[in-house]
Scaffold this active site. Structure first.
Site, PDB file in Angstrom:
ATOM      1  CB  ALA A  93      45.657  45.216  35.227  1.00 45.08           C
ATOM      2  NE  ARG A 140      56.335  43.577  46.228  1.00 47.05           N
ATOM      3  CZ  ARG A 140      55.067  43.841  45.960  1.00 47.05           C
ATOM      4  NH1 ARG A 140      54.564  43.551  44.786  1.00 47.05           N
ATOM      5  NH2 ARG A 140      54.288  44.386  46.881  1.00 47.05           N
ATOM      6  CB  CYS A 142      35.088  44.082  43.889  1.00 45.38           C
ATOM      7  SG  CYS A 142      36.293  43.708  42.610  1.00 45.38           S
ATOM      8  CB  VAL A 171      47.074  57.897  27.925  1.00 41.56           C
ATOM      9  CG1 VAL A 171      47.823  57.571  26.647  1.00 41.56           C
ATOM     10  CG2 VAL A 171      48.039  57.986  29.105  1.00 41.56           C
ATOM     11  CG  ASN A 226      44.354  42.508  41.809  1.00 46.44           C
ATOM     12  OD1 ASN A 226      45.052  43.466  42.078  1.00 46.44           O
ATOM     13  ND2 ASN A 226      43.043  42.517  41.967  1.00 46.44           N
ATOM     14  CD1 TRP A 248      26.286  10.694  52.673  1.00 49.62           C
ATOM     15  CD2 TRP A 248      27.770  10.833  51.004  1.00 49.62           C
ATOM     16  NE1 TRP A 248      26.790   9.435  52.476  1.00 49.62           N
ATOM     17  CE2 TRP A 248      27.706   9.489  51.444  1.00 49.62           C
ATOM     18  CE3 TRP A 248      28.653  11.149  49.970  1.00 49.62           C
ATOM     19  CZ2 TRP A 248      28.487   8.481  50.884  1.00 49.62           C
ATOM     20  CZ3 TRP A 248      29.415  10.153  49.408  1.00 49.62           C
ATOM     21  CH2 TRP A 248      29.336   8.822  49.871  1.00 49.62           C
ATOM     22  NE  ARG A 269      26.157   9.069  46.701  1.00 49.49           N
ATOM     23  CZ  ARG A 269      25.547   8.813  47.863  1.00 49.49           C
ATOM     24  NH1 ARG A 269      26.138   9.085  48.991  1.00 49.49           N
ATOM     25  NH2 ARG A 269      24.348   8.286  47.901  1.00 49.49           N
TER      26      ARG A 269
END
Ligand SMILES: Cc1cc2nc3c(=O)[nH]c(=O)nc-3n(C[C@H](O)[C@H](O)[C@H](O)COP(=O)(O)OP(=O)(O)OC[C@H]3O[C@@H](n4cnc5c(N)ncnc54)[C@H](O)[C@@H]3O)c2cc1C
Length: 456
Positions: free
Chosen positions: A13, A23, A46, A84, A311, A440, A448
């Site tokens: 993050a 950017r 991950c 921090v 992200n 199917w 269904r």
């Protein structure tokens, strides 16, 4: 004069926000400093189980961008091994400690991005100096575990405590390394992210791989020999162990935020608005495992600590910090994992979530196969759907199967996101050829069946 952005937390993050802000705003307009207490930036937690297992040979393959790349490509001043320890919102500065012994520094900010991730649950018995007990929250944790497993002679017996998806992935990794693995879970089934009837399929498959799964068992402590773990004590006896891996879940890492007076929501995560701005606090943004978000089906705040959200949330914060406009749309709880060849996918609400949210619903389980029955490699696939009664709106779905199961959940996630009914779903134009599905598709078979159940 350039504004100053401070990022706390150098992974998904935090660095997504920093790179995205850059950017739109060049170095003369926005100075960016990122503090990361660990040794790495922008790494894939991950991927840790797959590096531990040896499937991914090199740790550095898990690192998407190192500090040098952040510096050169984005002009971000990354300070590794800096923790921090305080945020002063009145003075608009943070205090950081150089963990290599360099002392304390204060850095002013105009914009703060809080992206500290999550804290693993660590019960009292695991708060110990006994060697051989590991979490796998960060790449630093993964590195410590990997060194222990690479020792000569290597450990033989592993106990994984906690049967969430991380515990399950770590059990697989350790089996693949040749260890004998016991997984201890307090609940009646591992994989509580799916309903118990689906989790049972996962338990059976793991037992088939040789994992000794002990459910309904509570860990009470550790035994040691010469400072090294040699057993896990439980209320159902002692289990020998040369290595213990903890996978007991996480909570949002909000201690610093709380101390600074930032708002915390009912799930324990930081409260943010749709733009990922900390609610009611100008210039302060947050994203990832430390925040709570909206569940689009239940309408409730939830804490869903996944990289896919971290992200996206970082990117949204970065676009807004850069002067653009973006929002994070909430989550529906889509997640996938695997245990060796067995794949598990889920999206939306489980039965217990649907009950808690006050829905009336039906649930069905449909058995099918991943390919046409006659095509080589056809294997069973079980699809569970939960649909609101009487509207038929899809509320949740789970899939367990041997191949092509996990990513099939994405079809159901799209249906759910778009509030489709199971009746609408029966008409979906999904691809069919014998190597990919029966005539199917399992998703259509389940839809269904749900329609029939609603008509009863
Ligand atoms: C083993 C494992 C497997 C996973 N598998 C998946 C998966 O398959 N799919 C998926 O979507 N998600 C998965 N996840 C979850 C995913 O990794 C996280 O959701 C994601 O990393 C969260 O990103 P983040 O930036 O919010 O936090 P993190 O990645 O945890 O980063 C936070 C960073 O902040 C640093 N930090 C914390 N406090 C401070 C401080 N005070 N000062 C400085 N630095 C600080 C930490 O050291 C850390 O590096 C997995 C996680 C693990 C552990």
């Amino acid at each position: 004069m350039a504004e100053r952005m401070i990022v706390i937390g150098g992974d998904a993050a935090g660095m997504a926000a920093a790179a995205q802000a850059r950017r739109s705003r060049d170095r003369d307009d926005l100075e960016i400093v990122a503090f990361e207490r660990g040794h790495f930036t922008s790494y894939s937690a991950c991927g840790i189980p797959y590096w531990i297992s040896g499937l991914v040979p090199d740790r550095d393959q898990l690192i998407a961008r190192d500090p040098a790349t952040h510096r050169e490509k984005f002009g971000i001043d990354v300070r590794l091994r800096h923790e921090v320890v305080a945020i002063d919102l009145d003075r608009r500065e943070v205090t950081a400690v150089d963990l290599t012994g360099g002392g304390e520094i204060r850095e002013p900010f105009d914009i703060l991005m809080y992206a500290t991730g999550a804290v693993p649950t660590t019960p009292d018995w695991a708060r110990t100096d006994v060697a051989g007990v590991f979490g796998v929250q960060t790449l630093d944790d993964g590195s410590a575990l990997r060194s222990w497993l690479d020792a000569d002679p290597p450990p033989q017996r592993a106990v994984v405590v906690g049967g969430g998806y991380i515990g399950v992935e770590m059990a697989e990794a350790l089996v693949l390394r040749g260890l004998s693995v016991t997984l201890v879970e307090r609940a009646e089934q591992p994989m509580s992210t799916v309903d118990p009837d689906m989790a049972r399929l996962v338990t059976d498959a793991m037992r088939g791989l040789g994992v000794d799964i002990r459910t309904g068992v509570q860990v009470t402590g550790l035994s040691e020999h010469d400072g090294r773990v040699d057993a896990v004590r439980t209320d159902a006896g002692s289990i020998p162990a040369d290595v213990v891996v903890l996978g007991l879940g996480v909570r949002p890492n909000t201690a610093l935020a709380e101390a600074a007076g930032l708002p915390i929501g009912p799930t324990g995560g930081l409260r943010v608005d749709r733009q990922m701005r900390v609610a009611g606090v100008p210039g302060v943004w947050a994203g990832g495992d430390c925040v709570e978000t909206l569940h689009r089906v239940s309408g409730m705040p939830v804490h869903v600590p996944l990289g896919t959200h971290a992200n996206k949330q970082g990117r949204v914060a970065g676009i807004n910090i850069g002067g653009g406009y973006a929002t994070f749309a909430g989550v529906i709880g889509t997640a996938v994992t695997k245990v060796c060849d067995l794949e598990v996918g889920r999206t939306g609400l489980r039965e217990r979530d649907a009950l808690a949210a006050g829905f009336e619903f039906v649930s069905v389980i449909a058995e099918s196969t991943n390919r046409a029955g006659y095509y080589p490699g056809a294997r069973p696939m079980t699809v569970k759907l939960i649909a609101e009664r009487p509207s038929g709106r899809l509320l949740g779905a789970q899939i367990v199967g041997w191949s092509e199961a996990a990513k099939r959940i994405d079809t159901l996630a799209v249906a759910l996101w778009n509030r489709m009914t199971v009746d609408d779903m029966t008409a979906l134009d999904l691809g069919y050829a014998p190597p990919y599905s029966p005539a199917w598709d399992p998703v259509l078979v389940a839809a269904r069946k749900a329609v029939d159940e609603l008509a009863r």
